[in-house]
Design a protein around this motif. Structure first.
Motif, PDB file in Angstrom:
ATOM      1  N   LEU A  37       1.004  -1.274   0.074  1.00 19.84           N
ATOM      2  CA  LEU A  37      -0.076  -0.159   0.030  1.00 19.84           C
ATOM      3  C   LEU A  37       0.701   1.203  -0.036  1.00 19.84           C
ATOM      4  O   LEU A  37       0.658   2.150  -0.585  1.00 19.84           O
ATOM      5  CB  LEU A  37      -0.800  -0.017   1.255  1.00 19.84           C
ATOM      6  CG  LEU A  37      -1.826  -1.294   1.172  1.00 19.84           C
ATOM      7  CD1 LEU A  37      -2.709  -1.162   2.656  1.00 19.84           C
ATOM      8  CD2 LEU A  37      -2.517  -1.442   0.116  1.00 19.84           C
ATOM      9  N   LEU A  46       0.503   0.951  -4.110  1.00 20.36           N
ATOM     10  CA  LEU A  46      -0.907   1.339  -4.430  1.00 20.36           C
ATOM     11  C   LEU A  46      -1.560   2.516  -3.956  1.00 20.36           C
ATOM     12  O   LEU A  46      -2.082   3.368  -4.783  1.00 20.36           O
ATOM     13  CB  LEU A  46      -1.854   0.152  -3.674  1.00 20.36           C
ATOM     14  CG  LEU A  46      -3.275  -0.172  -4.431  1.00 20.36           C
ATOM     15  CD1 LEU A  46      -3.719  -1.382  -4.027  1.00 20.36           C
ATOM     16  CD2 LEU A  46      -4.238   0.930  -3.898  1.00 20.36           C
ATOM     17  N   SER A 107      -8.975  -3.598   2.795  1.00 25.85           N
ATOM     18  CA  SER A 107      -9.548  -4.864   2.402  1.00 25.85           C
ATOM     19  C   SER A 107      -9.404  -5.890   3.306  1.00 25.85           C
ATOM     20  O   SER A 107      -8.762  -6.812   2.978  1.00 25.85           O
ATOM     21  CB  SER A 107      -9.608  -5.201   0.913  1.00 25.85           C
ATOM     22  OG  SER A 107      -9.592  -4.141   0.179  1.00 25.85           O
ATOM     23  N   ASP A 179      -5.404  -7.439   5.385  1.00 25.97           N
ATOM     24  CA  ASP A 179      -5.790  -6.881   4.214  1.00 25.97           C
ATOM     25  C   ASP A 179      -5.367  -7.555   3.070  1.00 25.97           C
ATOM     26  O   ASP A 179      -4.231  -8.291   2.904  1.00 25.97           O
ATOM     27  CB  ASP A 179      -4.983  -5.602   4.022  1.00 25.97           C
ATOM     28  CG  ASP A 179      -5.077  -4.791   2.734  1.00 25.97           C
ATOM     29  OD1 ASP A 179      -6.115  -3.939   2.867  1.00 25.97           O
ATOM     30  OD2 ASP A 179      -4.396  -4.865   1.782  1.00 25.97           O
ATOM     31  N   LYS A 180      -5.984  -8.053   2.036  1.00 25.40           N
ATOM     32  CA  LYS A 180      -5.905  -8.912   0.995  1.00 25.40           C
ATOM     33  C   LYS A 180      -4.661  -8.494   0.047  1.00 25.40           C
ATOM     34  O   LYS A 180      -3.904  -9.325  -0.482  1.00 25.40           O
ATOM     35  CB  LYS A 180      -6.974  -9.102   0.118  1.00 25.40           C
ATOM     36  CG  LYS A 180      -7.637  -7.720  -0.778  1.00 25.40           C
ATOM     37  CD  LYS A 180      -8.611  -8.290  -1.657  1.00 25.40           C
ATOM     38  CE  LYS A 180      -9.335  -6.933  -2.292  1.00 25.40           C
ATOM     39  NZ  LYS A 180     -10.390  -7.413  -2.983  1.00 25.40           N
ATOM     40  N   TYR A 181      -4.547  -7.070   0.007  1.00 22.85           N
ATOM     41  CA  TYR A 181      -3.103  -6.589  -0.984  1.00 22.85           C
ATOM     42  C   TYR A 181      -1.971  -6.986  -0.018  1.00 22.85           C
ATOM     43  O   TYR A 181      -1.034  -7.382  -0.621  1.00 22.85           O
ATOM     44  CB  TYR A 181      -3.196  -5.227  -1.109  1.00 22.85           C
ATOM     45  CG  TYR A 181      -4.465  -4.735  -2.148  1.00 22.85           C
ATOM     46  CD1 TYR A 181      -4.245  -4.986  -3.489  1.00 22.85           C
ATOM     47  CD2 TYR A 181      -5.609  -4.696  -1.641  1.00 22.85           C
ATOM     48  CE1 TYR A 181      -5.406  -4.613  -4.476  1.00 22.85           C
ATOM     49  CE2 TYR A 181      -6.705  -4.321  -2.569  1.00 22.85           C
ATOM     50  CZ  TYR A 181      -6.517  -4.122  -3.857  1.00 22.85           C
ATOM     51  OH  TYR A 181      -7.770  -4.026  -4.876  1.00 22.85           O
ATOM     52  N   HIS A 185       0.901  -9.633  -1.382  1.00 23.16           N
ATOM     53  CA  HIS A 185       2.228  -9.280  -1.660  1.00 23.16           C
ATOM     54  C   HIS A 185       3.028 -10.086  -0.599  1.00 23.16           C
ATOM     55  O   HIS A 185       4.339 -10.432  -1.172  1.00 23.16           O
ATOM     56  CB  HIS A 185       2.269  -7.841  -1.156  1.00 23.16           C
ATOM     57  CG  HIS A 185       3.575  -7.107  -0.888  1.00 23.16           C
ATOM     58  ND1 HIS A 185       4.263  -6.810  -2.148  1.00 23.16           N
ATOM     59  CD2 HIS A 185       4.658  -6.975   0.006  1.00 23.16           C
ATOM     60  CE1 HIS A 185       5.581  -6.386  -1.805  1.00 23.16           C
ATOM     61  NE2 HIS A 185       5.807  -6.553  -0.562  1.00 23.16           N
ATOM     62  N   TYR A 241      -6.745  -0.343  -8.144  1.00 24.76           N
ATOM     63  CA  TYR A 241      -6.808  -1.611  -7.197  1.00 24.76           C
ATOM     64  C   TYR A 241      -6.740  -2.750  -8.023  1.00 24.76           C
ATOM     65  O   TYR A 241      -6.187  -3.701  -7.583  1.00 24.76           O
ATOM     66  CB  TYR A 241      -8.296  -1.478  -6.443  1.00 24.76           C
ATOM     67  CG  TYR A 241      -8.200  -0.515  -5.564  1.00 24.76           C
ATOM     68  CD1 TYR A 241      -7.771  -0.784  -4.177  1.00 24.76           C
ATOM     69  CD2 TYR A 241      -8.813   0.894  -5.496  1.00 24.76           C
ATOM     70  CE1 TYR A 241      -7.743   0.188  -3.233  1.00 24.76           C
ATOM     71  CE2 TYR A 241      -8.597   1.889  -4.524  1.00 24.76           C
ATOM     72  CZ  TYR A 241      -8.161   1.562  -3.286  1.00 24.76           C
ATOM     73  OH  TYR A 241      -8.028   2.411  -2.390  1.00 24.76           O
ATOM     74  N   TYR A 244      -3.267  -3.613  -9.366  1.00 22.45           N
ATOM     75  CA  TYR A 244      -2.519  -4.324  -8.221  1.00 22.45           C
ATOM     76  C   TYR A 244      -2.927  -5.783  -8.041  1.00 22.45           C
ATOM     77  O   TYR A 244      -1.852  -6.556  -7.733  1.00 22.45           O
ATOM     78  CB  TYR A 244      -2.535  -3.494  -7.006  1.00 22.45           C
ATOM     79  CG  TYR A 244      -1.479  -2.457  -7.093  1.00 22.45           C
ATOM     80  CD1 TYR A 244      -0.325  -2.786  -6.299  1.00 22.45           C
ATOM     81  CD2 TYR A 244      -1.691  -1.243  -7.684  1.00 22.45           C
ATOM     82  CE1 TYR A 244       0.676  -1.788  -6.470  1.00 22.45           C
ATOM     83  CE2 TYR A 244      -0.542  -0.397  -7.734  1.00 22.45           C
ATOM     84  CZ  TYR A 244       0.543  -0.661  -7.205  1.00 22.45           C
ATOM     85  OH  TYR A 244       1.577   0.424  -7.159  1.00 22.45           O
ATOM     86  N   LEU A 245      -4.156  -6.121  -8.029  1.00 27.17           N
ATOM     87  CA  LEU A 245      -4.647  -7.405  -7.928  1.00 27.17           C
ATOM     88  C   LEU A 245      -3.992  -8.429  -9.056  1.00 27.17           C
ATOM     89  O   LEU A 245      -3.285  -9.360  -8.873  1.00 27.17           O
ATOM     90  CB  LEU A 245      -5.966  -7.498  -7.794  1.00 27.17           C
ATOM     91  CG  LEU A 245      -6.580  -7.257  -6.688  1.00 27.17           C
ATOM     92  CD1 LEU A 245      -8.407  -7.595  -6.637  1.00 27.17           C
ATOM     93  CD2 LEU A 245      -6.304  -7.886  -5.398  1.00 27.17           C
ATOM     94  N   LEU A 248      -0.175  -9.062  -8.539  1.00 28.63           N
ATOM     95  CA  LEU A 248      -0.058  -9.830  -7.182  1.00 28.63           C
ATOM     96  C   LEU A 248      -0.651 -11.286  -7.819  1.00 28.63           C
ATOM     97  O   LEU A 248      -0.428 -12.027  -6.860  1.00 28.63           O
ATOM     98  CB  LEU A 248      -0.551  -9.495  -6.165  1.00 28.63           C
ATOM     99  CG  LEU A 248      -0.378  -8.198  -5.622  1.00 28.63           C
ATOM    100  CD1 LEU A 248      -1.043  -7.401  -4.478  1.00 28.63           C
ATOM    101  CD2 LEU A 248       1.310  -8.409  -4.982  1.00 28.63           C
TER     102      LEU A 248
END
Length: 252
Positions: A37, A46, A107, A179-181, A185, A241, A244-245, A248
């Motif tokens: 992030l 992000l 998230s 957080d999913k991000y 990561h 967003y 970035y998904l 990843l």
């Protein structure tokens, strides 16, 4: 002689005007310290990409970033006026200045191995499962979460997101909370067992949380909010967003 004096005064005033005007166009914004992030200078981040996107609608502004501040330091430096803005700020009560409209969407989710076929549609579905989460989650995620994990087979909070990714990937726990991000990561940096992002199910069981940028001057909040509306209406905000998904490796 008088003519030269007037001319010198004119150039002095003009120089001062342009100097003040230049300073007004430059802002220093400090950023947080948790990847992806926020990141170190030169690395993808992000939330920084979101800020950059908003400021494309404010071309008269030049943003100077300062990197990798803890949340406590962000608040301290902003209130000391050593920076113009701080990302990210959760409540107005934290600072002496203003906050923008919510910018940064967090998230927090439950994550499980797809091979386990767990059905997790609500917080109560964490009952009887072994759970790992980030520090202080039991205090931050509400009473329903607290009751659920107290009834779980095993509950542990760890300091590093990478530790969560390792425990879940190795089957040491059933569910990871965070957080999913940040999880994805961390998973990308833990490739020893060959698991990929799409080997996991992401369960959206928590309400969304968002934070803002704090500024010392109201005019900076106001102009940012106006630009944020334009940025969101362009469709580019949500694309950041999704991109970035994709980066990843999560394409579900």
């Amino acid at each position: 002689m008088k003519k030269n004096t007037k001319l010198a005064s004119y150039f002095t005033l003009t120089t001062c005007f342009f100097s003040v005007n230049l300073q007004a166009k430059n802002l220093t914004i400090a950023l947080g310290n948790f990847e992806p992030l926020f990141s170190e200078q030169g690395k993808p981040a992000l939330f920084k990409d979101l800020i950059d996107g908003v400021y494309t609608y404010l071309p008269h502004r030049k943003i100077n970033y300062r990197y990798m501040f803890s949340n406590a330091r962000l608040v301290r430096e902003l209130n000391a006026h050593t920076i113009d803005g701080a990302a990210n700020i959760f409540t107005q009560k934290e600072i002496q200045g203003c906050i923008t409209q919510p910018v940064f969407a967090y998230s927090d989710v439950a994550i499980s191995l797809k091979s386990k076929y767990y059905t997790i549609n609500s917080i109560s579905d964490l009952n009887e499962k072994s759970v790992v989460s980030y520090q202080r989650a039991i205090l931050l995620l509400g009473s329903e979460y607290k009751q659920a994990v107290l009834r779980s087979k095993h509950y542990k909070e760890v300091a590093q997101p990478l530790e969560q990714a390792k425990l879940l990937s190795n089957g040491m726990v059933d569910v990871s909370i965070g957080d999913k991000y940040i999880f994805l990561h961390s998973l990308k940096n833990h490739a020893k067992n060959g698991l990929k992002a799409n080997d996991f199910d992401i369960h959206d069981i928590f309400p969304p949380v968002a934070s803002s940028i704090g500024f010392n001057q109201q005019k900076h909040c106001d102009e940012f909010d106006q630009a944020l509306i334009k940025y969101k209406n362009s469709g580019k905000y949500q694309m950041v967003y999704q991109n970035y998904l994709n980066q990843l490796g999560f394409t579900q």
